[in-house]
Design a protein around this motif. Structure first.
Motif, PDB file in Angstrom:
ATOM      1  N   UNK A   1       0.847  -1.183   0.000  1.00 60.81           N
ATOM      2  CA  UNK A   1       0.000   0.000   0.000  1.00 60.81           C
ATOM      3  C   UNK A   1       0.892   1.247   0.000  1.00 60.81           C
ATOM      4  N   UNK A   2       0.544   2.273  -0.772  1.00 64.46           N
ATOM      5  CA  UNK A   2       1.325   3.517  -0.748  1.00 64.46           C
ATOM      6  C   UNK A   2       0.976   4.356   0.477  1.00 64.46           C
ATOM      7  N   UNK A   3       1.985   4.904   1.130  1.00 63.66           N
ATOM      8  CA  UNK A   3       1.771   5.775   2.278  1.00 63.66           C
ATOM      9  C   UNK A   3       2.049   7.217   1.877  1.00 63.66           C
ATOM     10  N   UNK A   4       1.098   8.094   2.160  1.00 59.34           N
ATOM     11  CA  UNK A   4       1.196   9.518   1.864  1.00 59.34           C
ATOM     12  C   UNK A   4       0.662  10.293   3.066  1.00 59.34           C
ATOM     13  N   UNK A   5       0.943  11.593   3.148  1.00 58.77           N
ATOM     14  CA  UNK A   5       0.337  12.393   4.218  1.00 58.77           C
ATOM     15  C   UNK A   5      -1.192  12.260   4.185  1.00 58.77           C
TER      16      UNK A   5
ATOM     17  N   UNK B   1      -7.320   0.288   5.633  1.00 52.10           N
ATOM     18  CA  UNK B   1      -6.451   1.281   5.012  1.00 52.10           C
ATOM     19  C   UNK B   1      -7.304   2.399   4.412  1.00 52.10           C
ATOM     20  N   UNK B   2      -7.105   3.639   4.901  1.00 57.47           N
ATOM     21  CA  UNK B   2      -7.870   4.795   4.423  1.00 57.47           C
ATOM     22  C   UNK B   2      -6.881   5.847   3.937  1.00 57.47           C
ATOM     23  N   UNK B   3      -6.806   6.129   2.643  1.00 54.89           N
ATOM     24  CA  UNK B   3      -5.768   6.991   2.090  1.00 54.89           C
ATOM     25  C   UNK B   3      -5.946   8.484   2.341  1.00 54.89           C
TER      26      UNK B   3
END
Length: 329
Positions: free
Chosen positions: A69-73, A125-127
């Motif tokens: 999963x990609x992690x971003x602010x 997971x909530x982006x």
């Protein structure tokens, strides 16, 4: 606006004062609170509780049970009990996190069902969670804990409890369409073992015996000892020691609490004895462990390596044949 001072002060206060959260419908044990700048990653590992994380700054990747999963602010995610996971970041991330598990004996059936439902969902997971209720509450909690401390302890406790409930609610809202009927856990067995661990965690700073726990669960010492051996592959003293070492390691890695206070909070008679046991179990003195964890994301790796060694050790003990031809337990 949050800043390093707020993270440091709130981290210290929360870990010292908000271990047990209680509300009208639930009781929650918090293993640790944290705010980690420049988090560059850790090795794949598992743990027995939920860990909720939020990315404030930076980018990276979260690896969970074979999925990346990609992690971003603004990313909010949760690692489930016994799920294998890790994170990586080239430039480092600022993460907020806390680890928790419900106290079954002091929580409503509906609340426990919500936790079991979360276990059944594959993706917590909530982006884009930066403007959700949990994130606003989390920010208020950190500011309040860093600025007011004991003067408004009740308010801080209420904020922390609300944060936990709102996170659970948000994840459930995003996953509500899933079918959980085939993934509901065995409530009777899980409940008993959770009560055992909850009792130990609640009494880590005190001396405790098998008879104390058995009496609190209305079991005989023999029944409880057998259950622990059969289901966990350990003895009662080994579980107590493991929980004490694990909690001490988390406090060393994620807080600035003095060694003497950590020794007292985890049930050791003296800092000398604490140092002796911790060094034997973890392979390094507490002061060195803390130093090594200041700038390197090593605390999880240390702890999970230790837990793996404990599991291996007791599994081998259970498989040693006795002279009677049965397995030693």
């Amino acid at each position: 606006m949050l800043n390093p001072t707020i993270y440091t002060r709130s981290n210290l206060y929360l870990n010292q004062n908000l271990v047990q959260l209680k509300g009208a419908t639930a009781s929650i044990f918090v293993h640790y609170w944290g705010a980690k700048p420049q988090h560059k990653g850790n090795r794949p590992h598992t743990h027995s509780f939920f860990e909720i994380c939020y990315v404030v700054e930076g980018e990276g990747h979260y690896f969970h049970d074979g999925i990346t999963y990609p992690l971003r602010p603004g990313t909010l995610y949760c690692s489930k009990p016994e799920s294998r996971h890790s994170i990586q970041s080239d430039d480092g991330m600022l993460l907020l996190f806390f680890a928790l598990e419900p106290v079954s004996s002091e929580s409503s059936e509906a609340f426990i069902q919500d936790f079991n439902q979360l276990c059944a969902y594959p993706h917590l997971f909530i982006p884009n969670a930066e403007r959700t209720a949990p994130m606003l509450i989390w920010q208020a909690l950190l500011i309040q804990a860093s600025e007011t401390g004991d003067r408004y302890k009740e308010t801080i406790e209420q904020l922390a409890y609300t944060l936990v409930i709102s996170c659970i609610s948000l994840f459930l809202q995003h996953c509500r369409s899933g079918d959980t009927s085939s993934s509901v856990l065995d409530m009777e067995l899980q409940g008993t073992l959770k009560k055992v661990k909850a009792y130990i965690q609640d009494h880590l700073s005190h001396k405790m015996s098998l008879s104390d726990v058995a009496q609190s669960l209305h079991l005989s010492e023999r029944q409880l000892s057998r259950l622990i051996s059969d289901e966990l592959g350990q003895t009662f003293p080994s579980i107590v020691k493991t929980e004490r070492i694990k909690r001490a390691a988390y406090l060393l890695g994620y807080t600035d609490i003095p060694l003497k206070q950590i020794a007292e909070d985890t049930g050791f008679d003296s800092i000398h004895y604490f140092t002796q046991v911790f060094t034997r179990e973890m392979g390094t003195p507490p002061s060195h462990f803390r130093k090594n964890c200041l700038n390197v994301e090593a605390v999880d790796a240390w702890i999970h390596t230790y837990l793996a060694q404990v599991a291996t050790r007791y599994q081998k003990n259970r498989l040693v044949p006795t002279s009677e031809g049965r397995m030693l337990e």
